[in-house]
Design a protein around this motif. Structure first.
Motif, PDB file in Angstrom:
ATOM      1  N   LEU A   8       1.025  -3.972  17.065  1.00  0.00           N
ATOM      2  CA  LEU A   8       0.932  -5.404  16.742  1.00  0.00           C
ATOM      3  C   LEU A   8      -0.138  -5.585  15.666  1.00  0.00           C
ATOM      4  O   LEU A   8      -1.327  -5.386  15.918  1.00  0.00           O
ATOM      5  N   GLY A   9       0.288  -5.944  14.472  1.00  0.00           N
ATOM      6  CA  GLY A   9      -0.642  -6.110  13.348  1.00  0.00           C
ATOM      7  C   GLY A   9      -0.568  -4.909  12.430  1.00  0.00           C
ATOM      8  O   GLY A   9      -0.900  -3.802  12.839  1.00  0.00           O
ATOM      9  N   TYR A  10      -0.129  -5.139  11.200  1.00  0.00           N
ATOM     10  CA  TYR A  10       0.131  -3.989  10.323  1.00  0.00           C
ATOM     11  C   TYR A  10      -0.784  -4.014   9.093  1.00  0.00           C
ATOM     12  O   TYR A  10      -0.339  -4.060   7.960  1.00  0.00           O
ATOM     13  N   GLY A  11      -2.080  -3.997   9.341  1.00  0.00           N
ATOM     14  CA  GLY A  11      -3.056  -3.822   8.257  1.00  0.00           C
ATOM     15  C   GLY A  11      -3.457  -2.359   8.191  1.00  0.00           C
ATOM     16  O   GLY A  11      -2.699  -1.467   8.582  1.00  0.00           O
ATOM     17  N   ASN A  12      -4.691  -2.091   7.730  1.00  0.00           N
ATOM     18  CA  ASN A  12      -5.172  -0.705   7.636  1.00  0.00           C
ATOM     19  C   ASN A  12      -5.117   0.006   8.981  1.00  0.00           C
ATOM     20  O   ASN A  12      -4.743   1.171   9.063  1.00  0.00           O
ATOM     21  N   LEU A  13      -5.514  -0.704  10.037  1.00  0.00           N
ATOM     22  CA  LEU A  13      -5.564  -0.074  11.358  1.00  0.00           C
ATOM     23  C   LEU A  13      -4.147   0.195  11.877  1.00  0.00           C
ATOM     24  O   LEU A  13      -3.861   1.280  12.387  1.00  0.00           O
ATOM     25  N   GLY A  14      -3.260  -0.787  11.738  1.00  0.00           N
ATOM     26  CA  GLY A  14      -1.884  -0.619  12.197  1.00  0.00           C
ATOM     27  C   GLY A  14      -1.190   0.533  11.480  1.00  0.00           C
ATOM     28  O   GLY A  14      -0.507   1.358  12.096  1.00  0.00           O
ATOM     29  N   ARG A  15      -1.418   0.613  10.162  1.00  0.00           N
ATOM     30  CA  ARG A  15      -0.844   1.711   9.398  1.00  0.00           C
ATOM     31  C   ARG A  15      -1.449   3.045   9.854  1.00  0.00           C
ATOM     32  O   ARG A  15      -0.760   4.066   9.925  1.00  0.00           O
TER      33      ARG A  15
END
Lengths: 328, 328
Positions: A8-15
């Motif tokens: 859930l959430g596809y920023g740097n951490l999600g990627r």
């Protein structure tokens, strides 16, 4: 069967979590959820569907663990308890002062829904916390030291970007070598904030901006810079892109303490991380704890936990006998 | 009520456990058991009774955890399963190849008697093992390195003492700096035994002994020295007593591994111990795990465990809420 992970959430951490799943053969990426327009996202993994965040509950039977990759300030306090109502979850909540209330909210939701939630996973909080705990238990009466860096602080970089005349900026937190050496010597020094870390700033200014004024504003900024020795470098946008694109970080947790009938012997325990990519390393820790959340829930456990509550064996793909044979 | 600890075996390790108990306010030394004549032992703690090892079972209601401080070669394989028939136990069994059978024997005895046994506790096996496991779970596909020292190897010192013409000796294992630096750089070097450690020997020879012959015998000794670059110093008995009386040790566990979609980022996890007293540090780890054994058994758990099976929170005197507040 592979552990089905949702992001859930596809920023740097999600990627980063997506990449970590690729490195763990017992996991598969089941779906990505976003608050943006799902059609606008290009995920790396072939064939994985992207859904709207609000549709996540509908997928509750297709996902074993949801890894929540939002920010601690506003996203996680809302998202994590909500998602714990439908999924086993792992998050990286890092607002230290608010951990007790976050823990309570996630615990309530997870108990009601019969899931496991593991919060505050990553390296600090996370691996650094674990090392503080182990070292404290072994050397009661000792002294803890945590140093951060060399690494990029997002918060400090943002603070510089908000200054008038600044177009872009990157800030590095750097531990002071002689302070580290003093701690390693076991002399248990008392260190001020200024003695432990320095701050180095790389700033791209707007054309015609007053550089000296920007520099003064940075080094005198309360909380962020005024307690530190801060160096400011003005560089071009090209240089910033070329030399400062990465998000490295890391640091040191050191405890020294004495043993013996008359405290005659000194010991130093040091844990060090040197990370090329802060979000990808954090994501790799999240993935390992997702495995633990899944297994614990399969064993019938429910409720909120932190890294302190998870036996290390749950993090590994290997079973107990293999672990004892290969790693003990 | 304090946790009542028994010590079986009163050598360097047993005395170290006694000191560790003094540093942990929630523990008390209940009794010491020895195979020597109990009247010949002077324990440090006022008022503590010393009993014959064979009388230990009679004290089973007066002791919450028995810490077994014998040697791994012949003592522990017999003592630990035997004692697990009467007590929660902790030991420091360190014969890696025989851990599976030791685990099985202790597990059987502990299950039958309804106790918890935690084996192979200390720093290697122990804290080093834990760090291998955590780092392996976070960075699958990485590479592990363990360096030992600078420290005294008892086995190697003993081997030198058995050489004709040697009165006394002390051997230090020393990690090679440039090998350590290569590992820390993340370059994942392939290192030979000789490249990782050197060995330094301090030898007191008998009067008139052939020093060159002793030196040759040491550096060519198979398994112990022939695979290493070894330095031999001949010194006087006074110098040995004055400069080499301690039992320091320590070492490094380092794992480096890559993350990212194309393995584009490198990470290095390093755990380091610098110990003035090997037995006292080992004893301090044993004491922390004694706390865990007691608590786990109070919760109804039984059987054999290793450090991999114990959630970190069980090691600490603090409760969950305090731990989250202070150390997470």
């Amino acid at each position: 069967m592979a552990i089905r992970i949702g992001i859930l959430g596809y920023g740097n951490l999600g990627r980063g979590v997506e990449c970590a799943i690729k490195h763990n053969q017992d996991m598969e990426l089941a779906a990505v959820f976003t608050r943006r327009n799902p059609a606008s996202l290009n995920v790396l993994t072939q064939g994985v569907k992207v859904y709207r965040a609000e549709d996540a509950p509908e997928k509750k039977n297709e996902i074993d663990v949801m890894i929540i990759c939002g920010g601690s300030a506003t996203d996680l306090p809302k998202q994590t308890p909500e998602m714990a109502g439908y999924f086993n979850i792992v998050d990286s909540f890092d607002t230290h002062a608010k951990i007790p209330e976050h823990f309570a909210a996630v615990d309530k939701a997870a108990r009601e829904s019969g899931h496991v939630g593991i919060i505050s996973v990553g390296w600090d909080p996370g691996m650094f916390s674990l090392n503080r705990l182990y070292a404290n238990a072994i050397l009661p009466g000792g002294k803890d030291y945590t140093f951060w860096g060399k690494g990029v602080s997002q918060g400090h970089s943002d603070a510089i970007r908000r200054i008038e005349g600044v177009r872009d900026a990157k800030q590095y937190t750097i531990p002071v070598d002689c302070a580290l050496e003093a701690v390693r010597s076991g002399s248990n020094p008392e260190l001020t904030v200024r003695e432990k870390h320095t701050r180095e700033c790389f700033v791209v200014a707007e054309d015609g901006a007053d550089l000296e004024k920007i520099r003064e504003t940075i080094i005198n900024m309360p909380n962020y810079f005024s307690d530190y020795d801060t160096t400011v470098h003005f560089i071009s946008e090209e240089e910033l892109k070329r030399d400062h694109a990465g998000i490295p970080h890391g640091g040191f947790v050191i405890r020294s303490g004495r043993t013996g009938w008359e405290n005659e012997h000194n010991h130093v325990i040091e844990y060090r991380l040197k990370l090329d990519s802060n979000p990808e390393f954090t994501a790799s820790v999240l993935a390992a704890y997702a495995r633990a959340a899944h297994r614990l829930n399969q064993e019938g456990q429910i409720g909120c936990k932190s890294v302190f509550d998870i036996a290390p064996a749950y993090l590994s793909e290997l079973d107990g006998a293999e672990l004892r044979k290969r790693l003990l």
